[in-house]
Design a protein around this motif. Structure first.
Motif, short mmCIF file in Angstrom:
data_model
loop_
_atom_site.label_atom_id
_atom_site.label_comp_id
_atom_site.label_asym_id
_atom_site.label_seq_id
_atom_site.Cartn_x
_atom_site.Cartn_y
_atom_site.Cartn_z
N ALA A 1 -131.03 11.05 2.79
CA ALA A 1 -131.80 11.93 3.67
C ALA A 1 -132.95 11.14 4.27
CB ALA A 1 -132.33 13.11 2.87
N PRO A 2 -133.25 11.38 5.53
CA PRO A 2 -134.32 10.60 6.16
C PRO A 2 -135.70 10.98 5.62
CG PRO A 2 -133.54 12.32 7.63
CD PRO A 2 -132.62 12.34 6.44
N MET A 3 -136.54 9.99 5.51
CA MET A 3 -137.91 10.24 5.06
C MET A 3 -138.78 10.53 6.28
SD MET A 3 -140.37 7.66 2.90
CE MET A 3 -139.34 7.68 1.43
N ALA A 4 -139.65 11.48 6.15
CA ALA A 4 -140.53 11.83 7.26
C ALA A 4 -141.48 10.67 7.56
CB ALA A 4 -141.33 13.08 6.90
N PRO A 5 -141.93 10.55 8.82
CA PRO A 5 -142.86 9.45 9.16
C PRO A 5 -144.09 9.43 8.27
CG PRO A 5 -142.03 10.49 11.15
CD PRO A 5 -141.52 11.32 10.01
N ALA A 6 -144.61 10.61 7.93
CA ALA A 6 -145.78 10.63 7.05
C ALA A 6 -145.45 10.03 5.70
CB ALA A 6 -146.29 12.06 6.90
N GLY A 7 -144.24 10.33 5.21
CA GLY A 7 -143.80 9.77 3.94
C GLY A 7 -143.64 8.27 4.03
N GLN A 8 -143.09 7.80 5.14
CA GLN A 8 -142.95 6.35 5.34
C GLN A 8 -144.31 5.67 5.27
OE1 GLN A 8 -141.09 6.14 9.18
NE2 GLN A 8 -139.01 6.24 8.35
N ARG A 9 -145.29 6.31 5.87
CA ARG A 9 -146.63 5.71 5.88
C ARG A 9 -147.18 5.64 4.46
NH1 ARG A 9 -148.61 8.84 9.25
NH2 ARG A 9 -149.75 10.26 7.88
N VAL A 10 -147.01 6.72 3.72
CA VAL A 10 -147.51 6.75 2.33
C VAL A 10 -146.83 5.67 1.49
CG1 VAL A 10 -147.53 8.13 0.22
CG2 VAL A 10 -148.18 9.18 2.39
#
Lengths: 176, 267
Positions: free
Chosen positions: B106-115
């Motif tokens: 499942a794709p990770m949200a951009p905010a999650g990628q940043r974290v």
């Protein structure tokens, strides 16, 4: 039909993928099992490798390296997994370990070989599986593992010596 | 070595195969490709939205409100009609919530990628402080290894291998280390409720459960990365690795983002 929402590839690509999986899956699973010694992890490794293959199919198919791609996916995933102590500790309760051996391999032989294989260091086990189950050359094994041919040779030598030793010890214990 | 070949072959043949068909793999492949494509479209849509927002701001905020984007990363959940999951009702995992079961594709949200990116960079900074004060050997993080509720990654160790880190929010229940390839023996580390370490000629692994419950594993290996020949090539000792694993600056975000980060992790 083959757009973003469906995730499907062209019918000819899907047919080729299915043919590849049908022809190779059993051997991939068995190799994965030899690498990790756990049925569930072996299935995980194979599923992940085959899923990656589907996603990358056109590129990998063009490179004529389907087998190498999947094999490396499985080996790399097993390496990542094996370095994590908390992933290594799954109980080895797979029914295969208690199941009757198939033709050509007695139950005792099977147990001894499993025990000897599991006693190898992970790197040695990988080299043994790649060279002696998958039948790769020293150079191919070195490329797959990202190590030098010299390391492959030395690890193979050490692994086989240890296998012989383990099998010899258990054989003597059985004969005593 | 024909004997080994044959015996391994017979042993492998004795392994029972799981009940699965190529169609199962095909379905997983389609689902992975679908979620990957949707992640790419979603990222593009967010980018377009940000550009539109910028243009609107530059023009004094008088842009067409019909194209006003929603919150960054929060809109564009239906990038195209064909993305409707009704074609594959069993695999509609591109619209997940924080309570959805973990799906590695499942794709990770951009905010999650940043974290995640910030967390892995913080691991790099702490490990540089502890193990590579000269800053000459530890390369930036190379991947994301998640699972079990934690985060981990690998760093190239210039001149001799790699360093791997894995943080878990709690110590696993099973903790016997029956099959690590080499034995891990108990060690004493200040600030840790439990610590173990072990080595073979090419790798050293330490595991530390800190007093706050965080479980940290560090592995230095010369076997991969740069074709090192012995663990000494990394220049790292068990004591150094234990101390680094016990460093309280190594922390996980709460919650740990789920999903497949994709190439956005490295941006």
């Amino acid at each position: 039909m083959f757009g973003i929402g469906s995730g499907q590839r062209r019918p000819d690509q899907e047919a080729a993928y299915v043919d590849f999986v049908a022809a190779r899956r059993a051997r991939l699973y068995r190799a994965a099992y030899l690498l990790c010694g756990d049925a569930h992890r072996a299935e995980d490794l194979v599923q992940v490798a085959l899923t990656k293959l589907y996603v990358a199919w056109p590129r990998v198919e063009r490179s004529s390296g389907l087998d190498a791609y999947v094999r490396r996916s499985i080996v790399n995933a097993s390496i990542d997994e094996s370095r994590r102590p908390w992933r290594r500790e799954r109980p080895s309760d797979h029914a295969t370990l208690d199941a009757p051996a198939r033709e050509g391999l007695t139950h005792e032989d099977s147990d001894e070989l499993w025990a000897a294989l599991r006693a190898l260091a992970p790197g040695q086990r990988r080299v043994v599986v790649l060279r002696h189950y998958w039948g790769l050359s020293v150079e191919e094994t070195a490329t797959d593992l990202g190590i030098s041919p010299g390391s492959v040779k030395s690890q193979t030598y050490d692994a086989l010596a240890r296998l012989r030793e383990e099998l010899s010890v258990t054989g003597k214990e059985r004969g005593a | 070595m024909i004997e080994i070949d044959e015996e391994l072959g017979r042993l492998a043949d004795s392994v029972e195969l799981p009940a699965t068909t190529p169609d199962d793999d095909l379905a997983r492949g389609r689902a992975a490709r679908r979620t990957r494509n949707l992640a790419a479209v979603g990222a593009s849509a967010v980018g377009v939205a940000m550009v539109v927002t910028g243009v609107a701001m530059l023009s004094g905020g008088t842009g067409d409100r019909a194209v006003e984007p929603g919150p960054a990363g929060g809109g564009t959940t239906s990038p195209s009609p064909s993305a409707n999951a009704s074609h594959h009702p069993r695999k509609a995992h591109h619209t997940r919530t924080s309570k959805a079961p973990a799906d590695p594709f499942a794709p990770m949200a951009p905010a999650g990628q940043r974290v995640v990116r910030e967390t892995l960079n913080s691991f790099h900074d702490v490990l540089t402080d502890d193990l590579d004060p000269g800053g000459t050997r530890l390369a930036p993080f190379s991947n994301l290894q998640s699972g079990g509720g934690g985060l981990g990654t690998k760093f190239d160790w210039s001149g001799g291998g790699m360093l791997e880190i894995d943080l878990q929010p709690t110590a696993p229940k099973y903790w016997s280390f029956a099959e690590p390839g080499f034995p891990l023996t108990p060690r004493h580390v200040a600030g840790a409720r439990m610590a173990k370490a072990g080595s073979d000629p090419t790798s050293t692994t330490v595991v530390v459960v800190r007093n706050d419950g965080t479980a940290v594993q560090l592995t230095a290996s010369s076997e991969f990365g740069n074709n090192g020949t012995s663990i000494a090539a990394t220049g790292l000792t068990v004591e150094q690795l234990l101390a680094a694993a016990a460093d309280p600056r190594l922390t996980l975000p709460d919650p740990v983002p789920l999903g497949e980060p994709g190439p956005g992790l490295f941006r």
